[in-house]
Design a protein around this motif. Structure first.
Motif, PDB file in Angstrom:
ATOM      1  N   MET A   1       0.816  -1.203   0.000  1.00  0.00           N
ATOM      2  CA  MET A   1       0.000   0.000   0.000  1.00  0.00           C
ATOM      3  C   MET A   1       0.851   1.254   0.000  1.00  0.00           C
ATOM      4  SD  MET A   1      -3.067  -1.124   2.559  1.00  0.00           S
ATOM      5  CE  MET A   1      -4.173   0.149   1.980  1.00  0.00           C
TER       6      MET A   1
ATOM      7  N   SER B   1      -0.743   7.168   1.436  1.00  0.00           N
ATOM      8  CA  SER B   1      -1.105   6.180   0.433  1.00  0.00           C
ATOM      9  C   SER B   1      -2.530   6.401  -0.034  1.00  0.00           C
ATOM     10  CB  SER B   1      -0.984   4.771   1.013  1.00  0.00           C
ATOM     11  OG  SER B   1      -1.439   3.796   0.078  1.00  0.00           O
ATOM     12  N   MET B   2      -2.823   5.908  -1.207  1.00  0.00           N
ATOM     13  CA  MET B   2      -4.200   5.862  -1.674  1.00  0.00           C
ATOM     14  C   MET B   2      -4.935   4.726  -0.964  1.00  0.00           C
ATOM     15  SD  MET B   2      -3.805   6.390  -5.775  1.00  0.00           S
ATOM     16  CE  MET B   2      -3.096   7.884  -6.468  1.00  0.00           C
ATOM     17  N   ARG B   3      -6.204   4.942  -0.664  1.00  0.00           N
ATOM     18  CA  ARG B   3      -7.033   3.903  -0.059  1.00  0.00           C
ATOM     19  C   ARG B   3      -7.456   2.893  -1.124  1.00  0.00           C
ATOM     20  NH1 ARG B   3     -11.715   4.709   1.341  1.00  0.00           N
ATOM     21  NH2 ARG B   3     -11.847   3.204   3.019  1.00  0.00           N
ATOM     22  N   LYS B   4      -7.551   1.640  -0.685  1.00  0.00           N
ATOM     23  CA  LYS B   4      -7.988   0.561  -1.569  1.00  0.00           C
ATOM     24  C   LYS B   4      -8.930  -0.364  -0.811  1.00  0.00           C
ATOM     25  CE  LYS B   4      -3.563   0.569  -4.058  1.00  0.00           C
ATOM     26  NZ  LYS B   4      -2.364  -0.215  -4.438  1.00  0.00           N
ATOM     27  N   TYR B   5      -9.618  -1.184  -1.551  1.00  0.00           N
ATOM     28  CA  TYR B   5     -10.515  -2.152  -0.923  1.00  0.00           C
ATOM     29  C   TYR B   5      -9.701  -3.214  -0.186  1.00  0.00           C
ATOM     30  CZ  TYR B   5     -13.622  -6.130  -0.400  1.00  0.00           C
ATOM     31  OH  TYR B   5     -14.328  -7.183   0.118  1.00  0.00           O
ATOM     32  N   CYS B   6     -10.127  -3.557   1.023  1.00  0.00           N
ATOM     33  CA  CYS B   6      -9.517  -4.631   1.796  1.00  0.00           C
ATOM     34  C   CYS B   6     -10.601  -5.658   2.124  1.00  0.00           C
ATOM     35  CB  CYS B   6      -8.902  -4.108   3.099  1.00  0.00           C
ATOM     36  SG  CYS B   6      -7.540  -2.966   2.837  1.00  0.00           S
TER      37      CYS B   6
ATOM     38  N   CYS C   1     -14.651  -2.643   5.191  1.00  0.00           N
ATOM     39  CA  CYS C   1     -15.233  -2.092   3.971  1.00  0.00           C
ATOM     40  C   CYS C   1     -16.631  -2.661   3.734  1.00  0.00           C
ATOM     41  CB  CYS C   1     -14.354  -2.422   2.762  1.00  0.00           C
ATOM     42  SG  CYS C   1     -12.724  -1.662   2.791  1.00  0.00           S
TER      43      CYS C   1
ATOM     44  N   ASP D   1     -16.895  -2.730  -2.845  1.00  0.00           N
ATOM     45  CA  ASP D   1     -15.573  -2.747  -3.473  1.00  0.00           C
ATOM     46  C   ASP D   1     -15.045  -1.356  -3.793  1.00  0.00           C
ATOM     47  OD1 ASP D   1     -15.815  -5.467  -3.352  1.00  0.00           O
ATOM     48  OD2 ASP D   1     -16.266  -5.745  -5.481  1.00  0.00           O
TER      49      ASP D   1
ATOM     50  N   GLN E   1     -13.683   1.747  -2.998  1.00  0.00           N
ATOM     51  CA  GLN E   1     -13.032   2.438  -1.887  1.00  0.00           C
ATOM     52  C   GLN E   1     -11.937   3.328  -2.463  1.00  0.00           C
ATOM     53  OE1 GLN E   1     -13.974   2.145   1.366  1.00  0.00           O
ATOM     54  NE2 GLN E   1     -15.564   0.648   0.857  1.00  0.00           N
ATOM     55  N   GLU E   2     -12.087   4.626  -2.254  1.00  0.00           N
ATOM     56  CA  GLU E   2     -11.108   5.580  -2.767  1.00  0.00           C
ATOM     57  C   GLU E   2     -10.720   6.558  -1.658  1.00  0.00           C
ATOM     58  OE1 GLU E   2     -13.109   7.302  -6.101  1.00  0.00           O
ATOM     59  OE2 GLU E   2     -12.627   5.618  -7.437  1.00  0.00           O
TER      60      GLU E   2
ATOM     61  N   TYR F   1      -7.554   8.694   0.452  1.00  0.00           N
ATOM     62  CA  TYR F   1      -6.172   8.562   0.884  1.00  0.00           C
ATOM     63  C   TYR F   1      -6.129   8.341   2.393  1.00  0.00           C
ATOM     64  CZ  TYR F   1      -4.898  10.857  -3.565  1.00  0.00           C
ATOM     65  OH  TYR F   1      -4.736  11.182  -4.886  1.00  0.00           O
TER      66      TYR F   1
END
Length: 304
Positions: free
Chosen positions: A22, A38-43, A93, A96, A98-99, A101
């Motif tokens: 990440m 960092s950019m947020r992402k789906y977990c 989450c 899916d 997810q955006e 930071y």
């Protein structure tokens, strides 16, 4: 409250364990000032429900649930999350998409930089404050801009990027304070939280220390209780109910953080620093510092 404390080193290990890259750079040197974004992402998994020894600010675009202390908070619109490191929390989450930071930084980064002295006296990151700040479209655009700039700078070769990152992070914190400057009426807070808040404000108003000619005035739980016109047992009980830490622990931690700043950034000798922090004998300060830092004040100072 959970007794689990996730260190910033634990956090990086957890990311590697889950095979998540990440961060563009996950180098970390214990004891040094540290920042990352960092950019947020789906977990697919729920993050551990722990307290942290570092600060984290999340800009959330996407739905999900925070378990924050004894509260469950559902996020369904753009929001900023400013958790207190002393309150255990986790995130799960919901969907899916997810955006946004997030950035994290350690105690050294927050305490060493004068840009953040103002924020230590506000509601940000405090146990009694509201951690979630929902954003309008205009505020979302501003938060996006601040995080985009921090992310770009963090991955650039610009020689003054650290100062610029601090400025953008400070702008983000100012945005948060502008939004919720009146969201908590002190008179509506429970009595224990009101007293803790007064103690916290009184403690942080004493720092930074500017000269050995003006040593620390309030040094013990009894000093603060007397100044606040309450019995020391009442103060201790209120502080412990909010933070799960004793009044003395909080005072010592704040004194320790100030001692590191004085050792790094002043030309005062060790005895002057100890005296300014309220230690009657240099040996008492040496023992105090070594217990917390695992090195002597002199060795710590010479490293800088």
């Amino acid at each position: 409250m959970s007794d689990q404390l996730e260190t910033i080193e634990d956090y990086y290990r957890r990311l590697r364990k889950n095979q998540m890259k990440m961060f563009d750079s996950d180098d970390f040197e214990t004891g040094k000032s540290h920042f990352n974004v960092s950019m947020r992402k789906y977990c697919s998994f729920k993050s551990p429900y722990n307290r942290r020894d570092y600060y984290k600010v999340s800009f959330i675009l996407g739905n999900g649930t925070f378990q924050y202390g004894s509260h469950e908070l559902y996020i369904d619109r753009p929001a900023l999350f400013f958790p207190s490191p002393n309150i255990p929390y986790s995130w799960e989450c919901d969907g899916d998409l997810q955006e946004g930071y997030f950035c994290l930084f350690n105690q050294e980064f927050f305490n060493e930089n004068s840009e953040f002295n103002l924020f230590k006296k506000t509601s940000l990151f405090k146990e009694w404050s509201k951690p979630i700040i929902f954003l309008t479209d205009e505020q979302t655009q501003l938060a996006t801009l601040y995080f985009q700039q921090m992310y770009k700078l963090n991955n650039s070769a610009y020689p003054f990027r650290c100062g610029s990152i601090k400025s953008h992070l400070a702008s983000l914190m100012h945005l948060a304070l502008e939004i919720r400057v009146d969201d908590i009426n002190p008179n509506e807070l429970p009595a224990n939280i009101r007293l803790y808040r007064l103690f916290d404000e009184l403690l942080n108003k004493q720092f930074p220390l500017d000269s050995p000619a003006y040593p620390l005035g309030l040094k013990t739980a009894s000093d603060f209780a007397e100044h606040l016109n309450v019995h020391v047992n009442h103060l201790n009980s209120s502080v412990k109910s909010v933070t799960q830490l004793t009044t003395t622990q909080i005072i010592k931690e704040r004194v320790f953080e100030e001692s590191k700043n004085l050792l790094k950034y002043t030309n005062w000798d060790i005895a002057e620093i100890g005296y300014t922090l309220g230690f009657d004998q240099p040996s008492h300060f040496n023992n105090f510092f070594k217990k917390h830092a695992e090195v002597s004040p002199l060795k710590f100072k010479n490293a800088y």
